[in-house]
Design a protein around this motif. Structure first.
Motif, short mmCIF file in Angstrom:
data_model
loop_
_atom_site.label_atom_id
_atom_site.label_comp_id
_atom_site.label_asym_id
_atom_site.label_seq_id
_atom_site.Cartn_x
_atom_site.Cartn_y
_atom_site.Cartn_z
N PHE A 131 -0.58 20.24 32.25
CA PHE A 131 0.74 19.10 31.77
C PHE A 131 0.92 19.71 30.16
N PHE A 132 1.98 19.12 29.85
CA PHE A 132 2.42 19.28 28.43
C PHE A 132 1.99 18.08 27.70
N VAL A 133 0.97 18.20 26.88
CA VAL A 133 0.16 17.07 26.51
C VAL A 133 0.58 16.60 25.29
N ILE A 134 0.81 15.36 24.78
CA ILE A 134 1.00 14.92 23.57
C ILE A 134 0.31 13.66 23.14
N SER A 135 -0.62 13.78 22.08
CA SER A 135 -1.62 12.88 21.80
C SER A 135 -1.17 12.38 20.43
N THR A 136 -0.96 11.00 20.13
CA THR A 136 -0.33 10.48 18.84
C THR A 136 -1.49 9.63 18.39
N THR A 137 -1.26 9.34 16.97
CA THR A 137 -2.19 8.54 16.10
C THR A 137 -1.26 7.49 15.69
N LYS A 138 -1.81 6.32 15.60
CA LYS A 138 -1.26 5.12 15.19
C LYS A 138 -0.85 5.24 13.77
N ALA A 139 0.28 5.07 13.44
CA ALA A 139 0.78 5.03 11.75
C ALA A 139 -0.33 4.55 10.83
N GLY A 140 -0.57 5.10 9.95
CA GLY A 140 -1.53 4.47 8.88
C GLY A 140 -2.90 4.88 9.05
N ILE A 141 -3.37 5.43 10.41
CA ILE A 141 -4.64 6.06 10.58
C ILE A 141 -4.98 7.39 10.28
#
Length: 66
Positions: A56-66
């Motif tokens: 897959f093309f993997v995208i892992s995000t972080t919540k803003a401010g963390i």
């Protein structure tokens, strides 16, 4: 290979990682992951991302401010 990225949306910086071939189906991890993975010392978030990036093309995000 995992790439660290950052984007600014309306003055808020969002950190995210990507890995894999952009032409493959995207797989998106939303905030909350990999926090649960920290309970497994032999299974880091980067290990999971690298493994899934083979398919897959993997995208892992972080919540803003963390």
């Amino acid at each position: 290979m995992i790439t660290e990225n950052q984007i600014n949306i309306d003055g808020i910086n969002i950190h995210y990682k990507t890995a894999g071939d952009k032409t493959k189906q995207p797989l998106i991890f939303l905030h909350g992951w990999p926090m649960r993975m920290m309970g497994y010392p032999d299974l880091s978030s980067d290990t999971v991302i690298e493994t899934l990036a083979r398919h897959f093309f993997v995208i892992s995000t972080t919540k803003a401010g963390i």
